[in-house]
Each structure stands twice: as C-alpha cells, then as structure tokens.
Scaffold this motif. Structure first.
Motif, PDB file in Angstrom:
ATOM      1  N   ILE A 148       0.837  -1.205   0.000  1.00  0.00           N
ATOM      2  CA  ILE A 148       0.000   0.000   0.000  1.00  0.00           C
ATOM      3  C   ILE A 148       0.871   1.254   0.000  1.00  0.00           C
ATOM      4  O   ILE A 148       0.607   2.201  -0.755  1.00  0.00           O
ATOM      5  N   ILE A 149       1.906   1.273   0.812  1.00  0.00           N
ATOM      6  CA  ILE A 149       2.816   2.423   0.852  1.00  0.00           C
ATOM      7  C   ILE A 149       3.496   2.604  -0.500  1.00  0.00           C
ATOM      8  O   ILE A 149       3.604   3.730  -1.008  1.00  0.00           O
ATOM      9  N   PHE A 150       3.927   1.540  -1.116  1.00  0.00           N
ATOM     10  CA  PHE A 150       4.573   1.605  -2.434  1.00  0.00           C
ATOM     11  C   PHE A 150       3.611   2.174  -3.490  1.00  0.00           C
ATOM     12  O   PHE A 150       3.994   3.038  -4.285  1.00  0.00           O
ATOM     13  N   ILE A 151       2.364   1.714  -3.474  1.00  0.00           N
ATOM     14  CA  ILE A 151       1.364   2.203  -4.437  1.00  0.00           C
ATOM     15  C   ILE A 151       1.074   3.684  -4.204  1.00  0.00           C
ATOM     16  O   ILE A 151       0.968   4.460  -5.163  1.00  0.00           O
ATOM     17  N   LEU A 152       0.971   4.111  -2.947  1.00  0.00           N
ATOM     18  CA  LEU A 152       0.736   5.524  -2.649  1.00  0.00           C
ATOM     19  C   LEU A 152       1.905   6.398  -3.095  1.00  0.00           C
ATOM     20  O   LEU A 152       1.705   7.491  -3.641  1.00  0.00           O
ATOM     21  N   ILE A 153       3.130   5.934  -2.879  1.00  0.00           N
ATOM     22  CA  ILE A 153       4.307   6.687  -3.315  1.00  0.00           C
ATOM     23  C   ILE A 153       4.336   6.779  -4.839  1.00  0.00           C
ATOM     24  O   ILE A 153       4.589   7.846  -5.405  1.00  0.00           O
ATOM     25  N   LEU A 154       4.059   5.678  -5.515  1.00  0.00           N
ATOM     26  CA  LEU A 154       4.020   5.663  -6.977  1.00  0.00           C
ATOM     27  C   LEU A 154       2.935   6.601  -7.510  1.00  0.00           C
ATOM     28  O   LEU A 154       3.165   7.342  -8.473  1.00  0.00           O
ATOM     29  N   ALA A 155       1.763   6.620  -6.877  1.00  0.00           N
ATOM     30  CA  ALA A 155       0.681   7.524  -7.279  1.00  0.00           C
ATOM     31  C   ALA A 155       1.081   8.985  -7.067  1.00  0.00           C
ATOM     32  O   ALA A 155       0.801   9.842  -7.914  1.00  0.00           O
ATOM     33  N   GLY A 156       1.749   9.280  -5.965  1.00  0.00           N
ATOM     34  CA  GLY A 156       2.208  10.647  -5.697  1.00  0.00           C
ATOM     35  C   GLY A 156       3.234  11.121  -6.710  1.00  0.00           C
ATOM     36  O   GLY A 156       3.171  12.258  -7.188  1.00  0.00           O
ATOM     37  N   ILE A 157       4.171  10.258  -7.063  1.00  0.00           N
ATOM     38  CA  ILE A 157       5.186  10.610  -8.059  1.00  0.00           C
ATOM     39  C   ILE A 157       4.537  10.837  -9.428  1.00  0.00           C
ATOM     40  O   ILE A 157       4.868  11.792 -10.133  1.00  0.00           O
ATOM     41  N   LYS A 178       4.595  14.375 -11.476  1.00  0.00           N
ATOM     42  CA  LYS A 178       5.245  14.419 -12.793  1.00  0.00           C
ATOM     43  C   LYS A 178       4.299  14.850 -13.906  1.00  0.00           C
ATOM     44  O   LYS A 178       4.691  15.602 -14.790  1.00  0.00           O
ATOM     45  N   TYR A 179       3.033  14.414 -13.887  1.00  0.00           N
ATOM     46  CA  TYR A 179       2.156  14.625 -15.034  1.00  0.00           C
ATOM     47  C   TYR A 179       0.936  15.516 -14.798  1.00  0.00           C
ATOM     48  O   TYR A 179       0.354  16.000 -15.757  1.00  0.00           O
ATOM     49  N   TYR A 180       0.539  15.745 -13.554  1.00  0.00           N
ATOM     50  CA  TYR A 180      -0.686  16.503 -13.312  1.00  0.00           C
ATOM     51  C   TYR A 180      -0.500  17.747 -12.445  1.00  0.00           C
ATOM     52  O   TYR A 180      -1.342  18.632 -12.466  1.00  0.00           O
ATOM     53  N   PHE A 181       0.561  17.836 -11.683  1.00  0.00           N
ATOM     54  CA  PHE A 181       0.837  18.999 -10.848  1.00  0.00           C
ATOM     55  C   PHE A 181       1.270  20.168 -11.733  1.00  0.00           C
ATOM     56  O   PHE A 181       2.175  20.025 -12.553  1.00  0.00           O
ATOM     57  N   VAL A 182       0.599  21.314 -11.603  1.00  0.00           N
ATOM     58  CA  VAL A 182       0.955  22.499 -12.386  1.00  0.00           C
ATOM     59  C   VAL A 182       2.170  23.140 -11.721  1.00  0.00           C
ATOM     60  O   VAL A 182       2.071  23.732 -10.652  1.00  0.00           O
ATOM     61  N   PHE A 183       3.324  23.014 -12.376  1.00  0.00           N
ATOM     62  CA  PHE A 183       4.582  23.525 -11.847  1.00  0.00           C
ATOM     63  C   PHE A 183       4.660  25.037 -11.977  1.00  0.00           C
ATOM     64  O   PHE A 183       5.165  25.725 -11.102  1.00  0.00           O
ATOM     65  N   GLY A 184       4.157  25.572 -13.088  1.00  0.00           N
ATOM     66  CA  GLY A 184       4.182  27.009 -13.322  1.00  0.00           C
ATOM     67  C   GLY A 184       3.079  27.406 -14.283  1.00  0.00           C
ATOM     68  O   GLY A 184       2.571  26.588 -15.034  1.00  0.00           O
ATOM     69  N   GLU A 185       2.706  28.672 -14.238  1.00  0.00           N
ATOM     70  CA  GLU A 185       1.715  29.183 -15.177  1.00  0.00           C
ATOM     71  C   GLU A 185       1.990  30.646 -15.415  1.00  0.00           C
ATOM     72  O   GLU A 185       2.596  31.316 -14.583  1.00  0.00           O
ATOM     73  N   GLY A 186       1.573  31.122 -16.591  1.00  0.00           N
ATOM     74  CA  GLY A 186       1.834  32.511 -16.914  1.00  0.00           C
ATOM     75  C   GLY A 186       1.358  32.853 -18.314  1.00  0.00           C
ATOM     76  O   GLY A 186       0.573  32.136 -18.916  1.00  0.00           O
ATOM     77  N   VAL A 187       1.873  33.976 -18.822  1.00  0.00           N
ATOM     78  CA  VAL A 187       1.497  34.472 -20.136  1.00  0.00           C
ATOM     79  C   VAL A 187       2.762  34.696 -20.949  1.00  0.00           C
ATOM     80  O   VAL A 187       3.738  35.243 -20.454  1.00  0.00           O
ATOM     81  N   LYS A 188       2.736  34.229 -22.192  1.00  0.00           N
ATOM     82  CA  LYS A 188       3.818  34.470 -23.145  1.00  0.00           C
ATOM     83  C   LYS A 188       3.232  35.233 -24.318  1.00  0.00           C
ATOM     84  O   LYS A 188       2.116  34.953 -24.753  1.00  0.00           O
ATOM     85  N   ALA A 189       4.000  36.184 -24.859  1.00  0.00           N
ATOM     86  CA  ALA A 189       3.540  36.989 -25.979  1.00  0.00           C
ATOM     87  C   ALA A 189       4.519  36.876 -27.132  1.00  0.00           C
ATOM     88  O   ALA A 189       5.725  36.751 -26.932  1.00  0.00           O
ATOM     89  N   GLY A 190       3.974  36.907 -28.350  1.00  0.00           N
ATOM     90  CA  GLY A 190       4.812  36.875 -29.541  1.00  0.00           C
ATOM     91  C   GLY A 190       3.982  36.606 -30.778  1.00  0.00           C
ATOM     92  O   GLY A 190       2.755  36.502 -30.721  1.00  0.00           O
ATOM     93  N   ASP A 191       4.664  36.512 -31.911  1.00  0.00           N
ATOM     94  CA  ASP A 191       3.998  36.251 -33.188  1.00  0.00           C
ATOM     95  C   ASP A 191       3.846  34.752 -33.376  1.00  0.00           C
ATOM     96  O   ASP A 191       4.804  33.994 -33.204  1.00  0.00           O
ATOM     97  N   LEU A 192       2.641  34.328 -33.761  1.00  0.00           N
ATOM     98  CA  LEU A 192       2.371  32.914 -33.971  1.00  0.00           C
ATOM     99  C   LEU A 192       3.068  32.454 -35.241  1.00  0.00           C
ATOM    100  O   LEU A 192       2.793  32.956 -36.323  1.00  0.00           O
ATOM    101  N   ASN A 193       3.990  31.535 -35.114  1.00  0.00           N
ATOM    102  CA  ASN A 193       4.714  30.995 -36.260  1.00  0.00           C
ATOM    103  C   ASN A 193       3.900  29.907 -36.937  1.00  0.00           C
ATOM    104  O   ASN A 193       3.669  29.952 -38.131  1.00  0.00           O
TER     105      ASN A 193
END
Length: 128
Positions: free
Chosen positions: A13-22, A26-41
């Motif tokens: 159970i501990i192993f499964i919980l650690i694996l779920a947390g990792i 890695k894939y669902y935690f929003v590490f950063g957010e913001g706004v970028k500006a520029g010309d669409l290539n």
C-alpha cells in the motif's frame, strides 16, 4: 492474518501511494503558469494515435546562447482546447498573448510539450 502478511500488505500500500504521488507530481501537478507573448509561427494538429495541437510562438527580442550567436526566442507549446487551436489557426501570423500551464512531464493525449496553452489573453495585428 500473520505478521508477515500484514507487513507485506502495508508495504504494498505504501509503495502504491508513493508511486501515485510521483505520477501526480510528474504529469498533473501544475509547476508554473503565466502568459507568453509573440507572433504565432505555426500551429498544427499531429500525432500517430493521439492527435494534438502543437504550435510555436516567436517572441520579440533577441538572446544569445553562445558568444557571437544571436537568435530569436521561441516558445513551443501544446494546445489543450480545440476551439482555442482553431482560433489560432484562423489568425496565424498575428501577435498573441497566450495563457499557459507548465507541467514536469508530457502526456501523449495532452501534447508533446510540457507547456500547455489553454486560453488566448489577447490577439492583435503584428507591429510593422
């Protein structure tokens, strides 16, 4: 239940919980957010199994990674919302301000990039 089975169950159970947390970090935690500006290539829909929208924004200004070399800033991203991607496709070449979220890892159904655009803040004609 014997003591050995209890310890084995608790360890599993501990192993499964650690694996779920990792996986979440890695894939669902929003590490950063913001706004970028520029010309669409460009913005394209591509993929073998999961078709995702991928794009590139050329940001104003120049930067030098190596001494003597000058290049433009590029922001490569995936687009989560099909309506946002379609609007960008219809207005290619314009200047955009894009709201994005940064993740630590990319998922095949979310796109190839760790940067995922989910809305357009502003859109205007490029400066001459």
């Amino acid at each position: 239940m014997t003591t050995g089975k209890k310890i084995g169950s608790i360890t599993a159970i501990i192993f499964i919980l650690i694996l779920a947390g990792i996986t979440y970090y890695k894939y669902y935690f929003v590490f950063g957010e913001g706004v970028k500006a520029g010309d669409l290539n460009y913005i394209v829909k591509k993929g073998y199994i999961f078709k995702t929208y991928e794009g590139k924004l050329i940001q104003t200004g120049l930067r030098s990674r190596q001494t003597g070399t000058v290049q433009s800033n590029e922001f490569e991203f995936s687009v989560a919302n099909e309506a946002v991607a379609r609007k960008m496709m219809e207005n290619s070449g314009k200047t955009f301000e894009l709201y994005y979220k940064e993740y630590k890892g990319a998922l095949p159904w979310r796109g190839f990039s760790t940067y995922v655009v989910d809305s357009i803040v502003t859109m205007r004609e490029p400066l001459p």
